[in-house]
Write a protein that holds these residues in place. Structure first.
Motif, PDB file in Angstrom:
ATOM      1  N   ALA A 125       0.842  -1.220   0.272  1.00 54.10           N
ATOM      2  CA  ALA A 125      -0.343   0.017   0.162  1.00 54.10           C
ATOM      3  C   ALA A 125       0.830   1.876  -0.063  1.00 54.10           C
ATOM      4  O   ALA A 125       1.963   0.941   0.748  1.00 54.10           O
ATOM      5  CB  ALA A 125      -0.991   0.004   1.423  1.00 54.10           C
ATOM      6  N   GLU A 126       0.382   1.729  -0.719  1.00 56.41           N
ATOM      7  CA  GLU A 126       0.839   3.714  -0.866  1.00 56.41           C
ATOM      8  C   GLU A 126      -0.179   4.577   0.154  1.00 56.41           C
ATOM      9  O   GLU A 126      -1.100   4.579   0.138  1.00 56.41           O
ATOM     10  CB  GLU A 126       1.219   4.032  -2.176  1.00 56.41           C
ATOM     11  N   LEU A 127       0.600   5.454   0.872  1.00 53.89           N
ATOM     12  CA  LEU A 127      -0.147   6.305   2.061  1.00 53.89           C
ATOM     13  C   LEU A 127      -0.814   7.348   1.198  1.00 53.89           C
ATOM     14  O   LEU A 127      -1.436   8.826   1.975  1.00 53.89           O
ATOM     15  CB  LEU A 127      -0.266   6.140   3.157  1.00 53.89           C
ATOM     16  N   THR A 128       0.327   8.324  -0.022  1.00 56.75           N
ATOM     17  CA  THR A 128       0.826   8.835   0.209  1.00 56.75           C
ATOM     18  C   THR A 128       0.707   9.544  -1.815  1.00 56.75           C
ATOM     19  O   THR A 128       0.719   8.789  -2.028  1.00 56.75           O
ATOM     20  CB  THR A 128       2.099  10.195   0.514  1.00 56.75           C
ATOM     21  N   GLY A 129       0.623  10.631  -1.885  1.00 59.28           N
ATOM     22  CA  GLY A 129       1.030  10.373  -3.457  1.00 59.28           C
ATOM     23  C   GLY A 129      -0.886  11.535  -3.625  1.00 59.28           C
ATOM     24  O   GLY A 129      -0.892  11.652  -5.221  1.00 59.28           O
ATOM     25  N   TRP A 130      -1.922  12.018  -2.976  1.00 60.95           N
ATOM     26  CA  TRP A 130      -2.781  12.180  -3.288  1.00 60.95           C
ATOM     27  C   TRP A 130      -2.941  13.938  -4.038  1.00 60.95           C
ATOM     28  O   TRP A 130      -2.179  14.213  -3.247  1.00 60.95           O
ATOM     29  CB  TRP A 130      -4.076  12.456  -2.291  1.00 60.95           C
ATOM     30  N   THR A 131      -2.890  13.896  -4.722  1.00 62.84           N
ATOM     31  CA  THR A 131      -3.957  15.292  -5.029  1.00 62.84           C
ATOM     32  C   THR A 131      -4.425  16.021  -5.896  1.00 62.84           C
ATOM     33  O   THR A 131      -5.476  15.474  -5.747  1.00 62.84           O
ATOM     34  CB  THR A 131      -2.348  16.163  -6.136  1.00 62.84           C
ATOM     35  N   SER A 132      -5.430  17.256  -5.449  1.00 57.96           N
ATOM     36  CA  SER A 132      -6.142  17.604  -6.097  1.00 57.96           C
ATOM     37  C   SER A 132      -5.913  18.728  -7.017  1.00 57.96           C
ATOM     38  O   SER A 132      -5.374  19.963  -6.915  1.00 57.96           O
ATOM     39  CB  SER A 132      -7.325  18.424  -4.660  1.00 57.96           C
ATOM     40  N   THR A 133      -6.288  18.300  -7.910  1.00 58.05           N
ATOM     41  CA  THR A 133      -5.637  19.689  -8.900  1.00 58.05           C
ATOM     42  C   THR A 133      -7.088  20.410  -9.743  1.00 58.05           C
ATOM     43  O   THR A 133      -7.866  19.924 -10.290  1.00 58.05           O
ATOM     44  CB  THR A 133      -5.149  18.861 -10.135  1.00 58.05           C
ATOM     45  N   VAL A 134      -6.128  21.192  -9.992  1.00 60.74           N
ATOM     46  CA  VAL A 134      -7.896  22.336 -10.496  1.00 60.74           C
ATOM     47  C   VAL A 134      -7.286  22.616 -11.620  1.00 60.74           C
ATOM     48  O   VAL A 134      -6.499  22.649 -12.248  1.00 60.74           O
ATOM     49  CB  VAL A 134      -7.290  23.954  -9.746  1.00 60.74           C
ATOM     50  N   ASN A 135      -8.471  22.639 -12.724  1.00 63.81           N
ATOM     51  CA  ASN A 135      -8.595  22.714 -14.288  1.00 63.81           C
ATOM     52  C   ASN A 135     -10.156  23.238 -13.942  1.00 63.81           C
ATOM     53  O   ASN A 135     -11.472  22.926 -14.525  1.00 63.81           O
ATOM     54  CB  ASN A 135      -9.266  21.020 -14.596  1.00 63.81           C
ATOM     55  N   GLY A 136     -10.088  24.815 -15.013  1.00 65.01           N
ATOM     56  CA  GLY A 136     -11.008  25.331 -14.593  1.00 65.01           C
ATOM     57  C   GLY A 136     -11.400  25.973 -13.756  1.00 65.01           C
ATOM     58  O   GLY A 136     -10.610  26.377 -12.678  1.00 65.01           O
ATOM     59  N   ASP A 137     -12.880  25.963 -13.595  1.00 67.93           N
ATOM     60  CA  ASP A 137     -13.240  26.051 -12.137  1.00 67.93           C
ATOM     61  C   ASP A 137     -13.531  24.810 -10.949  1.00 67.93           C
ATOM     62  O   ASP A 137     -14.125  26.024  -9.916  1.00 67.93           O
ATOM     63  CB  ASP A 137     -14.727  26.834 -12.596  1.00 67.93           C
ATOM     64  N   PHE A 138     -12.950  23.979 -11.470  1.00 71.35           N
ATOM     65  CA  PHE A 138     -13.258  22.626 -10.747  1.00 71.35           C
ATOM     66  C   PHE A 138     -11.761  22.184 -10.387  1.00 71.35           C
ATOM     67  O   PHE A 138     -11.239  22.209 -10.806  1.00 71.35           O
ATOM     68  CB  PHE A 138     -14.294  21.852 -11.241  1.00 71.35           C
ATOM     69  N   SER A 139     -12.223  21.206  -8.958  1.00 75.44           N
ATOM     70  CA  SER A 139     -11.171  20.477  -8.499  1.00 75.44           C
ATOM     71  C   SER A 139     -11.617  19.010  -9.088  1.00 75.44           C
ATOM     72  O   SER A 139     -11.761  18.977  -8.615  1.00 75.44           O
ATOM     73  CB  SER A 139     -10.481  21.251  -7.357  1.00 75.44           C
ATOM     74  N   TYR A 140      -9.883  18.795  -9.245  1.00 77.71           N
ATOM     75  CA  TYR A 140     -10.555  16.478  -9.293  1.00 77.71           C
ATOM     76  C   TYR A 140      -9.312  15.927  -8.266  1.00 77.71           C
ATOM     77  O   TYR A 140      -7.929  16.650  -8.655  1.00 77.71           O
ATOM     78  CB  TYR A 140     -10.834  16.755 -10.826  1.00 77.71           C
ATOM     79  N   LEU A 141      -9.894  14.920  -7.775  1.00 78.63           N
ATOM     80  CA  LEU A 141      -9.051  14.129  -7.077  1.00 78.63           C
ATOM     81  C   LEU A 141      -8.043  13.294  -7.899  1.00 78.63           C
ATOM     82  O   LEU A 141      -8.862  12.830  -8.881  1.00 78.63           O
ATOM     83  CB  LEU A 141      -8.921  13.575  -5.819  1.00 78.63           C
ATOM     84  N   ASN A 142      -6.711  12.972  -7.879  1.00 81.69           N
ATOM     85  CA  ASN A 142      -5.908  12.231  -8.846  1.00 81.69           C
ATOM     86  C   ASN A 142      -5.291  11.329  -7.388  1.00 81.69           C
ATOM     87  O   ASN A 142      -4.831  11.806  -6.415  1.00 81.69           O
ATOM     88  CB  ASN A 142      -5.688  12.845  -9.885  1.00 81.69           C
ATOM     89  N   PHE A 143      -4.416  10.366  -8.026  1.00 84.67           N
ATOM     90  CA  PHE A 143      -3.775   9.357  -7.566  1.00 84.67           C
ATOM     91  C   PHE A 143      -1.953   9.678  -8.074  1.00 84.67           C
ATOM     92  O   PHE A 143      -1.948   8.857  -9.021  1.00 84.67           O
ATOM     93  CB  PHE A 143      -4.211   8.235  -6.493  1.00 84.67           C
ATOM     94  N   ASN A 144      -0.913  10.399  -7.952  1.00 84.71           N
ATOM     95  CA  ASN A 144       0.113  11.011  -8.680  1.00 84.71           C
ATOM     96  C   ASN A 144      -0.487  10.896 -10.158  1.00 84.71           C
ATOM     97  O   ASN A 144       0.299  10.216 -11.393  1.00 84.71           O
ATOM     98  CB  ASN A 144       0.416   9.082  -8.403  1.00 84.71           C
ATOM     99  N   GLY A 145      -1.085  11.601 -10.546  1.00 84.95           N
ATOM    100  CA  GLY A 145      -1.496  12.098 -11.684  1.00 84.95           C
ATOM    101  C   GLY A 145      -1.990  10.871 -12.841  1.00 84.95           C
ATOM    102  O   GLY A 145      -2.961  11.096 -13.306  1.00 84.95           O
TER     103      GLY A 145
END
Length: 195
Positions: A125-145
């Motif tokens: 298991a990996e515990l870090t690598g999550w980001t919230s990426t802003v794209n336009g007016d909204f943000s989207y959750l992803n894991f290491n891209g």
């Protein structure tokens, strides 16, 4: 004359079909409290709600199947928080927080789950690598891209959440769908402990 009109219509169609420029993406590894809505047009998970139950993350979990103990009444969605690239199920008492993990190994194939206090994560298991990426007016959750995938699950009508690890139908599932996980910040988060 007909040839010119047809050529003009064809050229206009090509112009309107061209993709719009993508706004520059700005990643963040910290968001205090938010819910997630799934976006996948013309699918059963479009505008779905992300929930947590029995150490797994789901989309469209049936009403009352989340089985969480909360400080106030909540709908079937889970509330998350993001700190320094680690994703948690929101709890005001940080000692009670439950952390989300990802297993992108050959065995895990992008499996997503969560651990409660005192539990060890799975071996790969990996515990870090999550980001919230802003794209336009909204943000989207992803894991290491990498984006997220939903696969049909039990109970019927629900979908289990996976990280895209390059496997179209992880865990032997069928009919999995990639989706965008839209971050919806909440000003009044409800503190919960999930089953």
């Amino acid at each position: 004359m007909k040839f010119t009109a047809l050529t003009t219509l064809f050229a206009a169609g090509l112009t309107s079909a061209a993709p719009a420029p993508t706004p520059s993406a700005t990643p963040s590894t910290n968001v205090k409290a938010f819910n997630l809505m799934t976006l996948r047009s013309a699918s059963p998970i479009h505008f779905g709600q992300v929930s947590a139950s029995k150490s797994n993350i789901f989309v469209n979990l049936p009403e009352d199947a989340q089985d969480a103990t909360c400080d106030a009444k909540v709908t079937n969605g889970a509330t998350f928080s993001l700190r320094d690239g680690a994703l948690f199920l929101y709890n005001e008492d940080t000692d009670e927080e439950q952390q989300v993990w990802v297993d992108r190994s050959g065995m895990g194939q992008g499996n997503v789950g969560y651990i409660s206090g005192g539990q060890n994560p799975p071996r790969n298991a990996e515990l870090t690598g999550w980001t919230s990426t802003v794209n336009g007016d909204f943000s989207y959750l992803n894991f290491n891209g990498a984006g997220l995938i939903a696969c049909p699950a039990v109970p019927e009508g629900s979908w289990s959440v996976w990280v895209n690890a390059g496997v179209t139908n992880p865990g032997g599932s069928e009919g999995c769908l990639g989706f965008n996980a839209m971050v919806q910040p909440t000003e009044e988060p409800v503190s919960c402990t999930y089953s």
